[in-house]
Structures are given as C-alpha cells and as structure tokens.
Design a protein around this motif. Sequence first.
Motif, PDB file in Angstrom:
ATOM      1  N   PRO A 179       0.821  -1.209   0.000  1.00 36.25           N
ATOM      2  CA  PRO A 179       0.000   0.000   0.000  1.00 36.25           C
ATOM      3  C   PRO A 179       0.858   1.263   0.000  1.00 36.25           C
ATOM      4  N   THR A 180       0.319   2.311  -0.591  1.00 39.96           N
ATOM      5  CA  THR A 180       0.961   3.620  -0.603  1.00 39.96           C
ATOM      6  C   THR A 180       0.204   4.536   0.344  1.00 39.96           C
ATOM      7  N   ILE A 181       0.964   5.267   1.148  1.00 38.59           N
ATOM      8  CA  ILE A 181       0.398   6.219   2.096  1.00 38.59           C
ATOM      9  C   ILE A 181       0.643   7.613   1.542  1.00 38.59           C
ATOM     10  N   SER A 182      -0.416   8.358   1.318  1.00 36.61           N
ATOM     11  CA  SER A 182      -0.300   9.742   0.854  1.00 36.61           C
ATOM     12  C   SER A 182      -0.554  10.654   2.051  1.00 36.61           C
ATOM     13  N   VAL A 183       0.455  11.485   2.363  1.00 34.41           N
ATOM     14  CA  VAL A 183       0.338  12.393   3.498  1.00 34.41           C
ATOM     15  C   VAL A 183       1.306  13.552   3.295  1.00 34.41           C
ATOM     16  N   ASN A 184       0.855  14.759   3.568  1.00 34.71           N
ATOM     17  CA  ASN A 184       1.706  15.952   3.488  1.00 34.71           C
ATOM     18  C   ASN A 184       2.484  16.021   2.169  1.00 34.71           C
ATOM     19  N   ASP A 185       1.824  15.801   1.059  1.00 37.62           N
ATOM     20  CA  ASP A 185       2.448  15.845  -0.273  1.00 37.62           C
ATOM     21  C   ASP A 185       3.557  14.814  -0.442  1.00 37.62           C
ATOM     22  N   GLN A 186       3.536  13.745   0.349  1.00 36.90           N
ATOM     23  CA  GLN A 186       4.495  12.652   0.231  1.00 36.90           C
ATOM     24  C   GLN A 186       3.750  11.377  -0.134  1.00 36.90           C
ATOM     25  N   GLN A 187       4.446  10.504  -0.840  1.00 36.48           N
ATOM     26  CA  GLN A 187       3.955   9.164  -1.133  1.00 36.48           C
ATOM     27  C   GLN A 187       4.921   8.203  -0.447  1.00 36.48           C
ATOM     28  N   ILE A 188       4.414   7.413   0.497  1.00 44.08           N
ATOM     29  CA  ILE A 188       5.251   6.513   1.280  1.00 44.08           C
ATOM     30  C   ILE A 188       4.786   5.084   1.039  1.00 44.08           C
TER      31      ILE A 188
END
Length: 101
Positions: free
Chosen positions: A19-28
């Motif tokens: 899974p990809t986590i999108s947060v604060n203009d980041q993709q983790i």
Amino acid sequence: MMKDKSTPNILDKLGDLIPTISVNDQQIAYKNPKQTLLECLEAAKVEVHYHCRDGFCGACRVTLREGEISYPNGEPLAFVKTNEILPCCCVPVTDITLEIE
C-alpha cells in the motif's frame, strides 16, 4: 472510506500488496507489514504526535481521507470519530490518504 474493524490475520492477507500512504504531499510505500502505520510514518520522517503506542490514549489520532485500514490486534480502546484512525495500532489494507494536523 471504510475501516475494517475486525480483520484477523490481516498481515498474512497483505501478501505482496504494498500500500501507498499519501500524506503531506508525500507518497510513502508501506513495505514492512510488521510495522504499525505510526512506525512507517516515523521512518519516513512524518511527524505524528503520540503517547502510549497501544491505542489507549488516542494522541496519535489522524484523519483517514481515503482507503482502508485494519486494527490487527483488535479495536483500540481510545475513542475515534468517523474517519479518524490511530496509526499506533493499525495497518493499511489499501492505498490510503491521511490528513495530519
């Protein structure tokens, strides 16, 4: 936006899914299914306030804008509103988008 509240063995079911986590203009990328969401965010240098790390206090509460998570060890004891999650004790099941204040 859904939360799976009682999925047993979710870590086994993730399999090869990353899974990809999108947060604060980041993709983790959530690459380690043995980590909690909080641990993954910390490794990516995303600041999340926390205290207990066990779902008791609710200090790490964030808003889930999109996607699905699971609490592999059962529902947290802290109160969470609709679309709020506790990253200290959950894992992403799908790609998710978070809002951290």
